[in-house]
Design an enzyme around this catalytic site. Structure first.
Site, PDB file in Angstrom:
ATOM      1  N   GLU A   1      -6.683  -7.624  -7.511  1.00  0.00           N
ATOM      2  CA  GLU A   1      -6.959  -6.258  -7.057  1.00  0.00           C
ATOM      3  C   GLU A   1      -6.061  -5.254  -7.766  1.00  0.00           C
ATOM      4  O   GLU A   1      -6.490  -4.162  -8.130  1.00  0.00           O
ATOM      5  CB  GLU A   1      -6.749  -6.171  -5.550  1.00  0.00           C
ATOM      6  CG  GLU A   1      -7.006  -4.793  -4.976  1.00  0.00           C
ATOM      7  CD  GLU A   1      -6.843  -4.741  -3.466  1.00  0.00           C
ATOM      8  OE1 GLU A   1      -7.429  -3.842  -2.842  1.00  0.00           O
ATOM      9  OE2 GLU A   1      -6.126  -5.588  -2.915  1.00  0.00           O
TER      10      GLU A   1
ATOM     11  N   GLY B   1     -10.066  -9.061   4.887  1.00  0.00           N
ATOM     12  CA  GLY B   1      -9.396  -9.045   6.181  1.00  0.00           C
ATOM     13  C   GLY B   1      -7.945  -9.478   6.062  1.00  0.00           C
ATOM     14  O   GLY B   1      -7.617 -10.634   6.328  1.00  0.00           O
TER      15      GLY B   1
ATOM     16  N   GLU C   1       6.413   0.580  -1.090  1.00  0.00           N
ATOM     17  CA  GLU C   1       7.626  -0.181  -0.759  1.00  0.00           C
ATOM     18  C   GLU C   1       7.452  -1.657  -1.107  1.00  0.00           C
ATOM     19  O   GLU C   1       8.344  -2.293  -1.688  1.00  0.00           O
ATOM     20  CB  GLU C   1       7.939  -0.026   0.729  1.00  0.00           C
ATOM     21  CG  GLU C   1       9.155  -0.831   1.191  1.00  0.00           C
ATOM     22  CD  GLU C   1       9.346  -0.781   2.694  1.00  0.00           C
ATOM     23  OE1 GLU C   1      10.336  -1.350   3.171  1.00  0.00           O
ATOM     24  OE2 GLU C   1       8.498  -0.194   3.384  1.00  0.00           O
TER      25      GLU C   1
END
Length: 415
Positions: free
Chosen positions: A246, A127, A391
């Site tokens: 990740e 989240g 970005e």
């Protein structure tokens, strides 16, 4: 026999002996844009793997892993891909939250949550992003206030683009624990049960017709006293470490899967004659070079961070693989040519030519019967957005790796 080679043979033998029956029928199923495929069978398969000790290989033995070094982790991922084993369902828990708790969690949190992750008893979602705080994660507005009655927290807010929220048992949430705080300060990293009163999951239908992503609403959701990882205000530092995991170590498995996709696309190009086009052939060669580069980048990141949380260099890997995979989807459409414009329900001729992969999947809403290459093309548009936009990755590399000046940022409005 060399120990690494012996381990690789052990993995190969175990997979051959256990990918049978329903598990064999799930070979090659799942993955980005296809996680609706045989989810229950894939969950059962991963629990079967856990019972045999094949999950969390790189975790320390004390926390339920094997303490496997980089060489053995590489060998496992490669053999898993070669066996065409089903896509994993516990990626977020095993590769993101687990390493984060090992690095930052309390002894009680590790004892409570790590065994359930290793055994695939509890699935997790992440989240982070919000409707007004996607790329600018420091703008999160979800709030968490102490709950004096329970010693836990009360969470209010909305998260979006939450992968697998419908299947997850718990969610790690970035929220403001200090009222009035701005930017990176005053954030907390909370572990929130998804079955608590006040949690609502709203699926988001994607271009593929599937709904891996979801919006999650937290309306007065109460957590237990063990919910906060670290101290109030540590949330940004811990969340960035999770993103590092990740973007870094766990992408090795992605890379192996991408290499398998490329090999299959090369086969299609040879079968339908597209490989005779010199421009297509050049792009296939460039894609092969790219996947080799991706592999070495992942290995370098793993080697550099084996003793701790990955650094901002992991953004290099994320930036590279996201664009490579998006470009592979575009290349697949050009390899297929005109049949790529037809859905499976009307592409009989294309299927007979071996350029599409079958009939409509009844699990996909609205009969949106895409073949694997169309699904790859559409879903990979999101690769350059989720887990941090291109970005953001460039800014991280420029500011934290190269030491360049920070982008000018507007002053916050007066309170």
């Amino acid at each position: 026999m060399d120990p690494e080679r012996e381990f690789r043979e052990e993995v190969r033998t175990w997979l051959a002996e256990n990918l049978v029956g329903d598990f064999a029928a799930a070979r090659g199923l799942g993955g980005p844009g296809r996680d609706h495929e045989a989810f229950g069978v894939r969950l059962a398969w991963e629990r079967h793997m856990a019972a045999a000790g094949w999950t969390c290989l790189g975790w320390p033995v004390a926390y339920g892993g094997r303490g496997a070094g980089i060489g053995r982790q590489v060998a496992f991922h490669e053999e898993y891909a070669r066996a065409d084993a089903p896509a994993r369902v516990n990626h977020i828990g095993e590769h993101l939250l687990g390493p984060t708790l090992i690095a930052f969690g309390s002894p009680a949190q590790r004892a409570r949550f790590l065994p359930a992750i290793a055994a695939v008893r509890e699935l997790w979602c992440q989240g982070y992003s919000e409707p007004g705080a996607g790329s600018d994660l420091a703008a999160v507005a979800t709030r968490a206030r102490p709950d004096p009655g329970s010693g836990g927290w009360v969470v209010d807010g909305r998260k979006v683009w939450t992968s697998h929220a419908r299947e997850a048992d718990r969610c790690f949430v970035l929220a403001r624990t200090e009222p009035g705080s701005r930017g990176h300060r005053g954030l907390g990293y909370l572990l929130v049960p998804m079955d608590a009163p006040g949690v609502e999951v709203r699926p988001i239908t994607q271009l593929t017709g599937t709904s891996e992503f979801n919006e999650v609403v937290f309306d007065g959701v109460r957590t237990g006293p063990d919910a906060l990882v670290g101290a109030p205000g540590d949330g940004w530092r811990i969340a960035m470490a999770t993103l590092g995991f990740e973007r870094g170590v766990s992408t090795l498995g992605l890379q192996v899967g991408y290499e398998r996709e490329l090999r299959e696309l090369i086969r299609v190009a040879r079968d339908n004659g597209a490989a005779r086009d010199p421009l297509i052939r050049d792009r296939l060669v460039r894609a092969w070079t790219g996947v080799r580069t991706m592999r070495y980048t992942a290995l370098r990141t793993m080697a550099a961070t084996a003793a701790g949380a990955p650094g901002p260099e992991a953004s290099i890997g994320k930036l590279f693989w996201a664009r490579w995979h998006r470009d592979l989807g575009e290349l697949a459409m050009d390899v297929l040519g005109a049949p790529s414009m037809l859905t499976a329900g009307t592409a009989t001729a294309a299927r007979e030519a071996g350029t599409a992969d079958g009939a409509a999947d009844p699990a996909v809403p609205g009969g949106y019967d895409l073949d694997r290459w169309q699904r790859l093309f559409l879903f990979s548009r999101a690769d350059t957005i989720y887990a941090g936009t291109d970005e953001i990755q460039r800014n991280v590399i420029a500011e934290r790796v190269l030491g360049l000046p920070r982008d000018p940022r507007p002053s916050p409005p007066p309170a």
